[in-house]
Motif scaffolding. Structure first.
Motif, mmCIF file in Angstrom:
data_model
loop_
_atom_site.group_PDB
_atom_site.id
_atom_site.type_symbol
_atom_site.label_atom_id
_atom_site.label_comp_id
_atom_site.label_asym_id
_atom_site.label_seq_id
_atom_site.Cartn_x
_atom_site.Cartn_y
_atom_site.Cartn_z
ATOM 1 N N GLY A 170 12.222 53.458 -29.546
ATOM 2 C CA GLY A 170 11.965 54.867 -29.249
ATOM 3 C C GLY A 170 11.116 55.067 -28.012
ATOM 4 N N LYS A 171 10.191 54.142 -27.771
ATOM 5 C CA LYS A 171 9.320 54.238 -26.597
ATOM 6 C C LYS A 171 10.022 53.792 -25.317
ATOM 7 N N ASN A 172 11.182 53.163 -25.463
ATOM 8 C CA ASN A 172 11.888 52.630 -24.296
ATOM 9 C C ASN A 172 13.320 53.151 -24.216
ATOM 10 N N LYS A 173 13.487 54.424 -24.533
ATOM 11 C CA LYS A 173 14.815 55.035 -24.474
ATOM 12 C C LYS A 173 15.371 54.977 -23.056
ATOM 13 N N GLY A 174 16.671 54.749 -22.970
ATOM 14 C CA GLY A 174 17.314 54.685 -21.663
ATOM 15 C C GLY A 174 17.286 53.306 -21.039
ATOM 16 N N GLN A 175 16.555 52.364 -21.673
ATOM 17 C CA GLN A 175 16.479 51.000 -21.161
ATOM 18 C C GLN A 175 17.547 50.130 -21.823
ATOM 19 N N GLU A 176 18.050 49.152 -21.080
ATOM 20 C CA GLU A 176 18.950 48.158 -21.669
ATOM 21 C C GLU A 176 18.082 47.135 -22.399
ATOM 22 N N ILE A 177 18.388 46.893 -23.680
ATOM 23 C CA ILE A 177 17.505 46.096 -24.537
ATOM 24 C C ILE A 177 18.314 45.090 -25.350
ATOM 25 N N ILE A 178 17.772 43.873 -25.477
ATOM 26 C CA ILE A 178 18.347 42.890 -26.393
ATOM 27 C C ILE A 178 17.316 42.555 -27.465
ATOM 28 N N LEU A 179 17.809 42.144 -28.635
ATOM 29 C CA LEU A 179 16.965 41.682 -29.732
ATOM 30 C C LEU A 179 17.258 40.201 -29.948
ATOM 31 N N GLN A 180 16.210 39.405 -30.192
ATOM 32 C CA GLN A 180 16.392 37.967 -30.379
ATOM 33 C C GLN A 180 15.567 37.448 -31.545
ATOM 34 N N GLU A 181 16.032 36.322 -32.098
ATOM 35 C CA GLU A 181 15.238 35.666 -33.132
ATOM 36 C C GLU A 181 13.962 35.117 -32.500
ATOM 37 N N TYR A 182 12.900 35.111 -33.287
ATOM 38 C CA TYR A 182 11.638 34.537 -32.819
ATOM 39 C C TYR A 182 11.612 33.059 -33.176
ATOM 40 N N LEU A 183 11.340 32.218 -32.180
ATOM 41 C CA LEU A 183 11.234 30.776 -32.388
ATOM 42 C C LEU A 183 9.753 30.406 -32.422
ATOM 43 N N ASP A 184 9.279 30.018 -33.582
ATOM 44 C CA ASP A 184 7.861 29.697 -33.741
ATOM 45 C C ASP A 184 7.480 28.533 -32.832
ATOM 46 N N ASN A 185 6.371 28.670 -32.111
ATOM 47 C CA ASN A 185 5.971 27.649 -31.147
ATOM 48 C C ASN A 185 4.490 27.775 -30.822
ATOM 49 N N ASP A 186 3.943 26.724 -30.216
ATOM 50 C CA ASP A 186 2.568 26.752 -29.706
ATOM 51 C C ASP A 186 2.546 26.856 -28.187
ATOM 52 N N PHE A 187 3.664 26.484 -27.557
ATOM 53 C CA PHE A 187 3.777 26.533 -26.098
ATOM 54 C C PHE A 187 5.254 26.452 -25.741
ATOM 55 N N ASP A 188 5.571 26.664 -24.461
ATOM 56 C CA ASP A 188 6.945 26.458 -24.012
ATOM 57 C C ASP A 188 6.949 25.634 -22.729
ATOM 58 N N TYR A 189 8.149 25.382 -22.216
ATOM 59 C CA TYR A 189 8.316 24.578 -21.009
ATOM 60 C C TYR A 189 8.955 25.419 -19.908
ATOM 61 N N ARG A 190 8.568 25.150 -18.682
ATOM 62 C CA ARG A 190 9.262 25.676 -17.508
ATOM 63 C C ARG A 190 9.730 24.459 -16.702
ATOM 64 N N ILE A 191 11.035 24.351 -16.507
ATOM 65 C CA ILE A 191 11.609 23.241 -15.749
ATOM 66 C C ILE A 191 12.084 23.775 -14.400
ATOM 67 N N LEU A 192 11.532 23.226 -13.323
ATOM 68 C CA LEU A 192 11.934 23.631 -11.979
ATOM 69 C C LEU A 192 13.186 22.849 -11.588
ATOM 70 N N VAL A 193 14.277 23.588 -11.329
ATOM 71 C CA VAL A 193 15.560 22.976 -10.975
ATOM 72 C C VAL A 193 15.923 23.407 -9.560
ATOM 73 N N LEU A 194 16.135 22.432 -8.686
ATOM 74 C CA LEU A 194 16.466 22.698 -7.284
ATOM 75 C C LEU A 194 17.776 22.000 -6.941
ATOM 76 N N GLY A 195 18.752 22.779 -6.481
ATOM 77 C CA GLY A 195 20.053 22.186 -6.191
ATOM 78 C C GLY A 195 20.674 21.564 -7.421
ATOM 79 N N HIS A 196 20.428 22.173 -8.591
ATOM 80 C CA HIS A 196 20.958 21.724 -9.887
ATOM 81 C C HIS A 196 20.393 20.370 -10.319
ATOM 82 N N LYS A 197 19.229 19.998 -9.772
ATOM 83 C CA LYS A 197 18.557 18.762 -10.164
ATOM 84 C C LYS A 197 17.126 19.076 -10.611
ATOM 85 N N THR A 198 16.700 18.439 -11.693
ATOM 86 C CA THR A 198 15.345 18.641 -12.204
ATOM 87 C C THR A 198 14.331 18.012 -11.256
#
Length: 297
Positions: A170-198
């Protein structure tokens, strides 16, 4: 049976009249037709199955589709046309199968149809109580709510029940929105990929116990490690994701579940770089751009 796909959004009287006349003209030519409203589409995504429904109608080869859709719903039109293409359902026009968008909705759809492991994702162009119930059954609570055009942790919410989902929507009417399952975690990863190589990995660990996002811009602590230490399953899925998105410089966000399974959360086509003493991300990117430049010139 031909399907005429239109928008429920209020149309000029002449447009509505035109669609009805077209339906009558098809009947004169002995072609049955049915008008279906785009806003009623429900999209269910995971790596094993991609399903789209409009009320009780499920696309089939015997029901060709004619798009009569406003530009406002170009992303919904795109994923629906690609779904029809995947199911070999004829449709007009092919124009709808092209987009330069790579927002959260488009990403999840493209990754899912290629079998990449993503969180269960639900989308509809317009939400109501029935759709929220369907989403809750599919995802289970808590549910992550994302505004598809936001970045760096903005427009991401956690809802513990249907009342909270309705309040956030209701607070974000007019916005495109997706809903997702929550994956319980303590942290996440960011992998830098350059030219399709890690080229680099990092962990992002939130420090605020009341926070569920692992973005550095909301206080998460970053720790970098070399590509050689990135787990092989993360390398593989990150490089696959960059190819599917056709992005040469990207940061792939990954969560490993409590059971050990990895999920791609997002493919960032303009990843933020940390300005610390080592500047690992910037150094890796500069090296890649130098090699790319030398090949071109």
């Amino acid at each position: 049976m031909m399907i005429i796909l239109k928008s429920k959004k209020r149309q000029p009287h002449q447009t509505e009249k035109t669609i009805q006349i077209l339906k009558d003209k098809l009947r004169e030519r002995k072609i049955k037709s049915k008008i279906i409203v785009l806003e009623n589409i429900e999209v269910f995504l995971n790596e094993k199955r991609v399903v789209m429904k409009i009320n009780n109608w499920i696309p089939s080869k015997r029901s060709p589709v004619y798009f009569r859709i406003a530009e406002r719903y170009k992303n919904a039109s795109y994923i629906f046309s690609k779904y029809l293409e995947m199911k070999k359902v004829p449709f007009i026009d092919n124009y709808h199968t092209f987009t330069r968008e790579r927002n959260k909705l488009i990403q999840m759809f493209l990754l899912a149809i290629k079998g990449i492991s993503i969180p269960k994702t639900y989308y509809s162009p317009a939400y109501d109580s029935r759709k929220i119930r369907n989403a809750a059954r599919f995802l289970k609570f808590p549910v992550v709510i994302k505004l598809t055009e936001k970045e760096r942790g903005e427009g991401v919410f956690l809802a513990k029940n249907a009342v909270e989902i309705k309040r956030i929507l209701g607070k974000n009417k007019g916005q495109e929105i997706i809903l997702q399952e929550y994956l319980d975690n303590d942290f996440d990863y960011r992998i830098l990929v350059l030219g399709h190589k890690t080229k680099l990995g990092e962990t992002r660990t939130r420090t605020n116990k009341r926070e569920f996002r692992n973005n550095a811009c909301v206080g998460a602590v970053e720790e970098f490690f070399p590509a050689e230490e990135v787990p092989s399953d993360m390398k593989k899925i990150s490089e696959q994701s960059s190819r599917i998105m056709n992005i040469q410089v990207c940061g792939v966000d990954i969560i490993r579940s409590r059971k050990g399974k990895i999920y791609v959360i997002e493919v960032n086509f303009s990843p933020g770089f940390t300005l610390d003493e080592k500047m690992d991300e910037l150094n890796q990117t500069a090296d890649y751009l130098k090699k790319w430049h030398e090949k071109k010139y």
